[in-house]
Design a protein around this motif. Structure first.
Motif, PDB file in Angstrom:
ATOM      1  N   ALA A 164     -46.020 -34.879 -16.712  1.00 51.30           N
ATOM      2  CA  ALA A 164     -44.781 -35.451 -17.003  1.00 51.30           C
ATOM      3  C   ALA A 164     -44.125 -35.201 -18.375  1.00 51.30           C
ATOM      4  CB  ALA A 164     -44.655 -36.768 -16.659  1.00 51.30           C
ATOM      5  N   GLN A 165     -44.816 -35.380 -19.485  1.00 51.82           N
ATOM      6  CA  GLN A 165     -44.600 -35.469 -20.577  1.00 51.82           C
ATOM      7  C   GLN A 165     -44.002 -34.080 -21.245  1.00 51.82           C
ATOM      8  OE1 GLN A 165     -43.985 -38.148 -22.314  1.00 51.82           O
ATOM      9  NE2 GLN A 165     -42.714 -37.088 -23.623  1.00 51.82           N
ATOM     10  N   VAL A 197     -39.631 -29.833 -12.383  1.00 55.27           N
ATOM     11  CA  VAL A 197     -39.094 -30.938 -12.771  1.00 55.27           C
ATOM     12  C   VAL A 197     -39.026 -32.068 -11.619  1.00 55.27           C
ATOM     13  CG1 VAL A 197     -36.676 -31.626 -13.145  1.00 55.27           C
ATOM     14  CG2 VAL A 197     -37.636 -29.606 -14.374  1.00 55.27           C
ATOM     15  N   ARG A 198     -38.981 -31.560 -10.516  1.00 54.74           N
ATOM     16  CA  ARG A 198     -38.703 -32.625  -9.440  1.00 54.74           C
ATOM     17  C   ARG A 198     -39.891 -33.249  -9.060  1.00 54.74           C
ATOM     18  NH1 ARG A 198     -36.373 -27.404  -5.974  1.00 54.74           N
ATOM     19  NH2 ARG A 198     -34.081 -27.652  -6.426  1.00 54.74           N
ATOM     20  N   SER A 202     -40.034 -37.439  -9.336  1.00 53.78           N
ATOM     21  CA  SER A 202     -40.624 -38.251  -8.222  1.00 53.78           C
ATOM     22  C   SER A 202     -41.819 -39.163  -8.860  1.00 53.78           C
ATOM     23  CB  SER A 202     -41.337 -37.321  -7.206  1.00 53.78           C
ATOM     24  OG  SER A 202     -40.333 -36.514  -6.540  1.00 53.78           O
ATOM     25  N   TRP A 203     -42.686 -38.651  -9.586  1.00 53.27           N
ATOM     26  CA  TRP A 203     -44.000 -39.442 -10.164  1.00 53.27           C
ATOM     27  C   TRP A 203     -43.454 -40.310 -10.978  1.00 53.27           C
ATOM     28  CZ3 TRP A 203     -46.381 -40.060 -14.989  1.00 53.27           C
ATOM     29  CH2 TRP A 203     -47.521 -40.721 -14.989  1.00 53.27           C
ATOM     30  N   LEU A 204     -42.431 -40.136 -12.050  1.00 53.62           N
ATOM     31  CA  LEU A 204     -41.866 -41.188 -12.836  1.00 53.62           C
ATOM     32  C   LEU A 204     -41.246 -42.351 -12.169  1.00 53.62           C
ATOM     33  CD1 LEU A 204     -40.750 -38.951 -15.656  1.00 53.62           C
ATOM     34  CD2 LEU A 204     -42.412 -40.530 -15.885  1.00 53.62           C
ATOM     35  N   LEU A 205     -40.293 -42.221 -11.122  1.00 55.73           N
ATOM     36  CA  LEU A 205     -39.638 -43.103 -10.477  1.00 55.73           C
ATOM     37  C   LEU A 205     -40.785 -43.733  -9.519  1.00 55.73           C
ATOM     38  CD1 LEU A 205     -36.644 -40.834  -9.562  1.00 55.73           C
ATOM     39  CD2 LEU A 205     -36.567 -42.960 -10.874  1.00 55.73           C
ATOM     40  N   ALA A 211     -36.970 -45.319 -17.278  1.00 59.99           N
ATOM     41  CA  ALA A 211     -36.268 -45.046 -18.584  1.00 59.99           C
ATOM     42  C   ALA A 211     -36.675 -43.409 -18.541  1.00 59.99           C
ATOM     43  CB  ALA A 211     -36.986 -45.746 -19.814  1.00 59.99           C
ATOM     44  N   ARG A 212     -37.894 -43.010 -18.617  1.00 54.84           N
ATOM     45  CA  ARG A 212     -38.336 -41.478 -18.748  1.00 54.84           C
ATOM     46  C   ARG A 212     -37.720 -40.809 -17.742  1.00 54.84           C
ATOM     47  NH1 ARG A 212     -44.220 -40.059 -20.157  1.00 54.84           N
ATOM     48  NH2 ARG A 212     -44.852 -41.527 -18.542  1.00 54.84           N
TER      49      ARG A 212
END
Length: 464
Positions: A164-165, A197-198, A202-205, A211-212
């Motif tokens: 993700a980063q 990106v998708r 999805s993982w961050l949400l 925030a990220r």
């Protein structure tokens, strides 16, 4: 007794694609047809390794289930090679060696040796890109096994965090690139990496890391806008903005991006709501550049409602703010919008003078995207003044320039302007042809306002 028919053919083809055409996977899937229809089987393939577990009992153990077949190859690897395989499985779409090298970091295996090993064991496939850039892809069925192993070894969170980063960094480069002279290159990069990106979003949400998610989505909205993927962009931005409200520059940019995507679809009230949010944040954090940008945008929202006096007030305010911090891009945009108000009010000469300044400012700033729009407007003002040769010249330049950088919406608008020019000259067949060229682009970008304009123009030509 199974036969492919018109009714089940699409589902059968989709099953073959989802299973990467692997013969064993197809054989195991076919064994389920005694219970499930092709359509029902396809719907179950999200957990494909569970579904593909009933092979012939007289076959070797490794051929009785898809998981066993992949595990057999996996077990032949050393512990370090297995870890490298698990790491590689995080990529959902074709990726470059550079991307894997960055993700792997200082691991126990050299990434070049690791990729070579995965290719030799058929756990990875090579793709030759049209731009001479080699990409690699793990078949989805194999990647599903890798995802299982990441969870079993407890590495899942760590690897997906690093991924993700990495994607957030990619988003920053895309956001910067699409606003520069090599915008077309970065749009192509985003086209190839959009699945990454998708998955990262999805993982961050899913983790509640809004925030990220905001940060990544705010860096991608210009790409979604350019490619006409307004619905997708609005979905990601809305979901990322639904978290705790923090008065940050990132939230300001995300709110602004959401407003711009909505405005381009003609949803003025929704756009205005999020512009107000961006404006409040810009004032709170004291960011004059963001404040100038949001004030200017509030101007063309007012223009969309027909309040030209309020629109001019906002645009002149934005112009003053932009000049106070020497921001030529926002200055040019404010001048462009002041010219647009004059154009709509019927003062074509004043509009033409403003648009001419804007063209020169964007040429100097080397901002290809905004230059396309400026050329478009400049040509339109010449058309209204009856200077049809100049109008055609700038409409053609706008089309060619926007085609070079892949700016779909401006391409379509340039075609409409060329059509109007032909119609003014009485060249009705050519006018109709240009409008028809624009329609697929306008439908793809869901530009309702411009579709209505195109329909009106077709009717006008038919009447003539």
């Amino acid at each position: 007794e199974f036969a492919i028919t018109v009714e089940n053919g699409v589902a059968v083809a989709a099953i073959c694609q989802r299973l990467d055409g692997l013969p064993l996977a197809l054989e195991l899937a076919a064994s389920r047809l005694a219970v499930l229809s092709p359509a029902a089987l396809l719907a179950q393939l999200s957990d494909r390794l569970r579904m593909l577990n009933r092979g012939p009992q007289d076959a070797p153990a490794r051929q009785r289930t898809m998981r066993a077949a992949i595990a057999w190859s996996y077990d032949l690897l050393t512990l370090e090679e297995q870890r490298f395989f698990r790491l590689t499985s995080v990529f959902p779409a074709p990726f470059t060696f550079a991307a894997l090298d960055e993700l792997a970091g200082d691991g126990p295996i050299d990434p070049l040796d690791g990729i070579t090993m995965l290719l030799e064991t058929s756990l990875l496939q090579r793709e030759d890109g049209s731009d001479d850039e080699i990409r690699f892809q793990m078949l989805e069925t194999i990647r599903s096994f890798g995802a299982e192993q990441l969870i079993e070894t407890g590495e899942d969170d760590e690897v997906r965090e690093r991924f993700a980063q990495q994607v957030i960094g990619l988003g920053e480069r895309i956001n910067t690139g699409v606003q520069k002279a090599d915008a077309n290159h970065w749009l192509a990069v985003a086209d190839r990496d959009i699945d990454h990106v998708r998955v990262a979003l999805s993982w961050l949400l899913a983790r509640g890391d809004t925030a990220r998610a905001q940060l990544l989505a705010s860096r991608m909205w210009r790409y979604w806008d350019n490619r006409g993927r307004n619905i997708e962009g609005r979905e990601w931005l809305s979901r990322s903005l639904a978290g705790p409200v923090e008065m940050t520059a990132t939230r300001c940019d995300a709110a602004y991006g959401l407003a711009m995507l909505a405005e381009s679809q003609g949803q003025i009230d929704f756009a205005s709501q999020w512009l107000d949010e961006a404006h409040r944040i810009a004032e709170k954090v004291g960011n004059t550049r963001e404040l100038a940008r949001t004030v200017d945008a509030k101007g063309f929202i007012a223009r969309g409602r027909g309040d030209y006096e309020e629109a001019l007030s906002h645009h002149h305010h934005a112009l003053s703010l932009a000049r106070s911090i020497n921001d030529p891009i926002t200055e040019a945009r404010a001048l462009n919008h002041i010219g647009a108000v004059a154009y709509i009010a019927g003062d074509s000469a004043t509009a033409n003078a403003y648009f001419g300044q804007v063209v020169e400012l964007f040429r100097t700033a080397e901002n290809p995207r905004f230059l396309s729009t400026a050329l478009l407007n400049y040509g339109a003002s010449f058309s209204e003044m009856g200077m049809l040769d100049e109008a055609e010249r700038y409409a053609r330049e706008a089309y060619e320039h926007s085609a070079t950088i892949g700016e779909q919406r401006t391409m379509a608008m340039a075609l409409l302007n060329l059509a109007e020019n032909h119609e003014r000259k009485g060249e009705l067949e050519q006018a109709n042809q240009k409008i028809c060229e624009s329609l697929p682009i306008l439908r793809a970008t869901e530009d309702v306002y411009s579709l209505a304009t195109a329909s009106q123009n077709i009717a006008s030509i038919a009447a003539a």
